[in-house]
Design a protein around this motif. Structure first.
Motif, PDB file in Angstrom:
ATOM      1  N   PRO A  20      41.446  11.907  58.384  1.00  0.00           N
ATOM      2  CA  PRO A  20      42.506  11.652  57.397  1.00  0.00           C
ATOM      3  C   PRO A  20      41.948  10.814  56.249  1.00  0.00           C
ATOM      4  CG  PRO A  20      43.319  11.274  59.630  1.00  0.00           C
ATOM      5  CD  PRO A  20      41.836  11.480  59.745  1.00  0.00           C
ATOM      6  N   LEU A  21      42.412  11.054  55.043  1.00  0.00           N
ATOM      7  CA  LEU A  21      41.842  10.416  53.866  1.00  0.00           C
ATOM      8  C   LEU A  21      41.817   8.893  53.993  1.00  0.00           C
ATOM      9  CD1 LEU A  21      40.667  10.658  51.038  1.00  0.00           C
ATOM     10  CD2 LEU A  21      43.011  10.663  50.140  1.00  0.00           C
ATOM     11  N   ALA A  22      42.898   8.323  54.510  1.00  0.00           N
ATOM     12  CA  ALA A  22      42.954   6.863  54.638  1.00  0.00           C
ATOM     13  C   ALA A  22      41.868   6.347  55.578  1.00  0.00           C
ATOM     14  CB  ALA A  22      44.330   6.430  55.139  1.00  0.00           C
ATOM     15  N   LYS A  23      41.560   7.124  56.608  1.00  0.00           N
ATOM     16  CA  LYS A  23      40.515   6.736  57.565  1.00  0.00           C
ATOM     17  C   LYS A  23      39.117   6.986  56.980  1.00  0.00           C
ATOM     18  CE  LYS A  23      43.540   5.560  60.659  1.00  0.00           C
ATOM     19  NZ  LYS A  23      43.791   4.113  60.937  1.00  0.00           N
ATOM     20  N   GLU A  24      38.959   8.094  56.276  1.00  0.00           N
ATOM     21  CA  GLU A  24      37.676   8.375  55.633  1.00  0.00           C
ATOM     22  C   GLU A  24      37.313   7.274  54.644  1.00  0.00           C
ATOM     23  OE1 GLU A  24      36.381  12.470  54.160  1.00  0.00           O
ATOM     24  OE2 GLU A  24      36.785  11.415  52.268  1.00  0.00           O
ATOM     25  N   ASN A  25      38.312   6.802  53.927  1.00  0.00           N
ATOM     26  CA  ASN A  25      38.065   5.782  52.907  1.00  0.00           C
ATOM     27  C   ASN A  25      37.745   4.405  53.489  1.00  0.00           C
ATOM     28  OD1 ASN A  25      38.176   7.338  50.596  1.00  0.00           O
ATOM     29  ND2 ASN A  25      40.400   7.154  50.402  1.00  0.00           N
ATOM     30  N   LEU A  26      37.857   4.259  54.808  1.00  0.00           N
ATOM     31  CA  LEU A  26      37.430   3.023  55.462  1.00  0.00           C
ATOM     32  C   LEU A  26      35.911   2.978  55.646  1.00  0.00           C
ATOM     33  CD1 LEU A  26      40.087   2.731  58.342  1.00  0.00           C
ATOM     34  CD2 LEU A  26      40.059   1.450  56.183  1.00  0.00           C
ATOM     35  N   ILE A  27      35.272   4.127  55.581  1.00  0.00           N
ATOM     36  CA  ILE A  27      33.854   4.222  55.932  1.00  0.00           C
ATOM     37  C   ILE A  27      32.992   3.856  54.730  1.00  0.00           C
ATOM     38  CG2 ILE A  27      32.024   5.687  56.839  1.00  0.00           C
ATOM     39  CD1 ILE A  27      34.245   7.512  57.975  1.00  0.00           C
ATOM     40  N   THR A  28      32.247   2.786  54.869  1.00  0.00           N
ATOM     41  CA  THR A  28      31.325   2.350  53.809  1.00  0.00           C
ATOM     42  C   THR A  28      29.896   2.794  54.145  1.00  0.00           C
ATOM     43  OG1 THR A  28      30.804   0.242  54.865  1.00  0.00           O
ATOM     44  CG2 THR A  28      32.757   0.308  53.422  1.00  0.00           C
ATOM     45  N   CYS A  29      29.032   2.656  53.179  1.00  0.00           N
ATOM     46  CA  CYS A  29      27.610   2.940  53.422  1.00  0.00           C
ATOM     47  C   CYS A  29      27.059   2.024  54.513  1.00  0.00           C
ATOM     48  CB  CYS A  29      26.813   2.760  52.140  1.00  0.00           C
ATOM     49  SG  CYS A  29      27.276   3.894  50.809  1.00  0.00           S
ATOM     50  N   LYS A  30      27.555   0.794  54.547  1.00  0.00           N
ATOM     51  CA  LYS A  30      27.095  -0.135  55.577  1.00  0.00           C
ATOM     52  C   LYS A  30      27.492   0.343  56.962  1.00  0.00           C
ATOM     53  CE  LYS A  30      26.920  -5.062  56.708  1.00  0.00           C
ATOM     54  NZ  LYS A  30      27.348  -6.423  56.311  1.00  0.00           N
ATOM     55  N   HIS A  31      28.632   0.989  57.092  1.00  0.00           N
ATOM     56  CA  HIS A  31      29.016   1.543  58.393  1.00  0.00           C
ATOM     57  C   HIS A  31      28.041   2.630  58.839  1.00  0.00           C
ATOM     58  CE1 HIS A  31      33.279   0.001  57.439  1.00  0.00           C
ATOM     59  NE2 HIS A  31      32.812  -0.718  58.441  1.00  0.00           N
ATOM     60  N   LEU A  32      27.536   3.414  57.898  1.00  0.00           N
ATOM     61  CA  LEU A  32      26.529   4.416  58.255  1.00  0.00           C
ATOM     62  C   LEU A  32      25.219   3.740  58.656  1.00  0.00           C
ATOM     63  CD1 LEU A  32      27.028   7.241  55.591  1.00  0.00           C
ATOM     64  CD2 LEU A  32      28.194   6.911  57.782  1.00  0.00           C
ATOM     65  N   LEU A  33      24.853   2.659  57.982  1.00  0.00           N
ATOM     66  CA  LEU A  33      23.634   1.927  58.308  1.00  0.00           C
ATOM     67  C   LEU A  33      23.704   1.275  59.685  1.00  0.00           C
ATOM     68  CD1 LEU A  33      22.943   0.108  54.921  1.00  0.00           C
ATOM     69  CD2 LEU A  33      21.420   1.758  56.012  1.00  0.00           C
ATOM     70  N   THR A  34      24.898   0.939  60.131  1.00  0.00           N
ATOM     71  CA  THR A  34      25.060   0.185  61.376  1.00  0.00           C
ATOM     72  C   THR A  34      25.610   1.025  62.515  1.00  0.00           C
ATOM     73  OG1 THR A  34      27.278  -0.554  60.710  1.00  0.00           O
ATOM     74  CG2 THR A  34      25.420  -1.963  60.093  1.00  0.00           C
ATOM     75  N   MET A  35      25.773   2.328  62.309  1.00  0.00           N
ATOM     76  CA  MET A  35      26.295   3.256  63.328  1.00  0.00           C
ATOM     77  C   MET A  35      27.725   2.907  63.753  1.00  0.00           C
ATOM     78  SD  MET A  35      24.050   5.635  64.008  1.00  0.00           S
ATOM     79  CE  MET A  35      22.295   6.003  63.920  1.00  0.00           C
ATOM     80  N   THR A  36      28.525   2.463  62.800  1.00  0.00           N
ATOM     81  CA  THR A  36      29.904   2.093  63.117  1.00  0.00           C
ATOM     82  C   THR A  36      30.902   2.865  62.244  1.00  0.00           C
ATOM     83  OG1 THR A  36      29.752   0.210  61.588  1.00  0.00           O
ATOM     84  CG2 THR A  36      29.305  -0.224  63.920  1.00  0.00           C
ATOM     85  N   SER A  37      30.620   4.143  62.002  1.00  0.00           N
ATOM     86  CA  SER A  37      31.484   4.947  61.132  1.00  0.00           C
ATOM     87  C   SER A  37      32.836   5.250  61.752  1.00  0.00           C
ATOM     88  CB  SER A  37      30.796   6.271  60.782  1.00  0.00           C
ATOM     89  OG  SER A  37      30.705   7.101  61.940  1.00  0.00           O
ATOM     90  N   GLY A  38      32.915   5.211  63.080  1.00  0.00           N
ATOM     91  CA  GLY A  38      34.153   5.591  63.758  1.00  0.00           C
ATOM     92  C   GLY A  38      34.329   7.087  63.911  1.00  0.00           C
ATOM     93  N   LEU A  39      33.324   7.864  63.520  1.00  0.00           N
ATOM     94  CA  LEU A  39      33.396   9.320  63.670  1.00  0.00           C
ATOM     95  C   LEU A  39      32.925   9.730  65.064  1.00  0.00           C
ATOM     96  CD1 LEU A  39      32.045  10.264  60.132  1.00  0.00           C
ATOM     97  CD2 LEU A  39      34.425  10.350  60.922  1.00  0.00           C
ATOM     98  N   ASP A  40      33.401  10.872  65.524  1.00  0.00           N
ATOM     99  CA  ASP A  40      33.166  11.331  66.890  1.00  0.00           C
ATOM    100  C   ASP A  40      31.707  11.738  67.080  1.00  0.00           C
ATOM    101  OD1 ASP A  40      33.247  12.422  69.412  1.00  0.00           O
ATOM    102  OD2 ASP A  40      35.029  13.648  69.057  1.00  0.00           O
ATOM    103  N   ASP A  41      30.990  11.006  67.919  1.00  0.00           N
ATOM    104  CA  ASP A  41      29.575  11.260  68.154  1.00  0.00           C
ATOM    105  C   ASP A  41      29.321  12.328  69.213  1.00  0.00           C
ATOM    106  OD1 ASP A  41      30.714   9.113  69.796  1.00  0.00           O
ATOM    107  OD2 ASP A  41      28.799   9.159  70.838  1.00  0.00           O
ATOM    108  N   SER A  42      30.376  12.844  69.837  1.00  0.00           N
ATOM    109  CA  SER A  42      30.215  13.817  70.924  1.00  0.00           C
ATOM    110  C   SER A  42      30.121  15.253  70.420  1.00  0.00           C
ATOM    111  CB  SER A  42      31.384  13.701  71.903  1.00  0.00           C
ATOM    112  OG  SER A  42      32.597  14.153  71.294  1.00  0.00           O
ATOM    113  N   LEU A  43      30.196  15.450  69.102  1.00  0.00           N
ATOM    114  CA  LEU A  43      30.269  16.808  68.550  1.00  0.00           C
ATOM    115  C   LEU A  43      28.922  17.348  68.090  1.00  0.00           C
ATOM    116  CD1 LEU A  43      33.590  16.390  66.508  1.00  0.00           C
ATOM    117  CD2 LEU A  43      33.294  17.272  68.839  1.00  0.00           C
TER     118      LEU A  43
END
Length: 352
Positions: free
Chosen positions: A133-156
């Motif tokens: 959802p857009l509101a959830k996508e907009n929570l994800i910063t570049c730092k979240h990608l750097l720290t593996m904390t994006s909140g996206l499903d890693d099982s896919l």
């Protein structure tokens, strides 16, 4: 008489002064020249290492399907071994050890003013880069990608198309080892208006004399190079981002990258693994494991760990960079394996 007393005074003065003056200066860090195959060496004996244990270390490396093993002390090569038909010029894959290259180049792009890691990813890629959802996508910063904390499903799986990047938790609330980090390469490309390869080569690879190239393997972006190129990158990290007087990556950023980056997995920085923390998480697991990542290794060590035991170990307290490339020592693994602990037992028997 006065002349004799004056000379005696001078003799005593300079004698006392010399007692406070170091007889040897600390060795400066060595950097191999760019565009040359030359690399200065030093012997294990000169460092007081236990050379009688080197044979056992080499036997273990060979038995565990190693292709190359390099040890640098303060930049100079102390050990360099190739096994199983591998040579100093043979390229090999870094696997996830190459995540640290992406982390470093992201930091370079930030210091040049192209991006801010605290900004949301959609500022650079536009909205809809995930199926969250857009509101959830907009929570994800570049730092979240750097720290593996994006909140996206890693099982896919490794696919990073929008349909496969699905919301599972708010960004920053869950640590999961996930290929979504590779979107940082798209962020850098978009922010700099250059291809990832061009920016990487210009700002990092060529400046420290590395060779190698990125190869796309499905959804994976994998770096291939010879072992000395991996050692050059490890040396840059040991030197706090400075290559022979030129600051390649901001030392503050690198310090943040090689220290705990979030409160969930204490043993993870910006795509670097960290030893000496109270607990850690393994890839593909939500379990917290207590204790050091690699108990047999120095507590201040940080490392780049790749599938099937590709390793860059950086140990500031001992001025060491250690490289291991090869096939999996035992079973296939994503990053950390039992091999790390046993290998460090063998290394410690030499360097201690």
């Amino acid at each position: 008489m006065y002349k004799i007393l004056f000379i005696s005074f001078l003799s005593i003065f300079f004698s006392c002064s010399n007692e406070d003056t170091p007889t040897t200066s600390e060795e400066s860090m060595y950097f191999p020249p760019i565009g040359s195959s030359s690399w200065e060496t030093k012997t294990p004996e000169s460092l007081g290492w236990n050379t009688s244990n080197i044979a056992a270390l080499n036997t273990y490396l060979n038995d565990k399907h190693t292709k190359s093993f390099i040890v640098l002390h303060n930049g100079k090569i102390v050990m360099e071994q190739y096994f199983n038909g591998h040579t100093s010029s043979t390229p090999w894959y870094w696997a996830s050890a190459g995540k640290t290259l992406t982390s470093t180049v992201t930091g370079i792009a930030e210091q040049e003013g192209f991006l801010n890691i605290n900004n949301k990813v959609s500022d650079y890629l536009g909205t809809g880069w995930t199926s969250a959802p857009l509101a959830k996508e907009n929570l994800i910063t570049c730092k979240h990608l750097l720290t593996m904390t994006s909140g996206l499903d890693d099982s896919l799986g490794d696919d990073v198309t929008p349909a496969n990047l699905q919301y599972i938790a708010d960004a920053g609330t869950r640590w999961a080892y996930h290929n979504v980090y590779v979107k940082l390469q798209d962020v850098v490309a978009a922010a700099t208006n250059q291809t990832w390869n061009t920016y990487f080569n210009t700002k990092l690879r060529d400046k420290i004399g590395m060779t190698g190239t990125w190869i796309q393997d499905g959804a994976l972006s994998v770096y291939w190079s010879n072992s000395r190129s991996m050692a050059r990158f490890g040396l840059l990290a040991l030197a706090n981002g400075n290559w022979n007087g030129t600051q390649i990556i901001n030392s503050n950023y690198l310090s943040n990258a090689t220290n705990t980056s979030q409160s969930i997995n204490l043993a993870y920085g910006y795509l670097w693994w960290l030893n000496g923390k109270a607990s850690y998480h393994m890839p593909q697991s939500q379990l917290q494991l207590n204790g050091n990542l690699i108990p047999t290794a120095p507590a201040d060590m940080y490392c780049a760990l790749g599938k099937n035991d590709q390793k860059i170990y950086v140990v500031p307290s001992k001025k060491l960079v250690i490289i291991r490339m090869g096939d999996a020592a035992d079973g296939s693994n994503f990053a950390l394996s039992d091999f790390d602990e046993t290998l460090w037992e063998k290394i410690s028997a030499v360097i201690n």
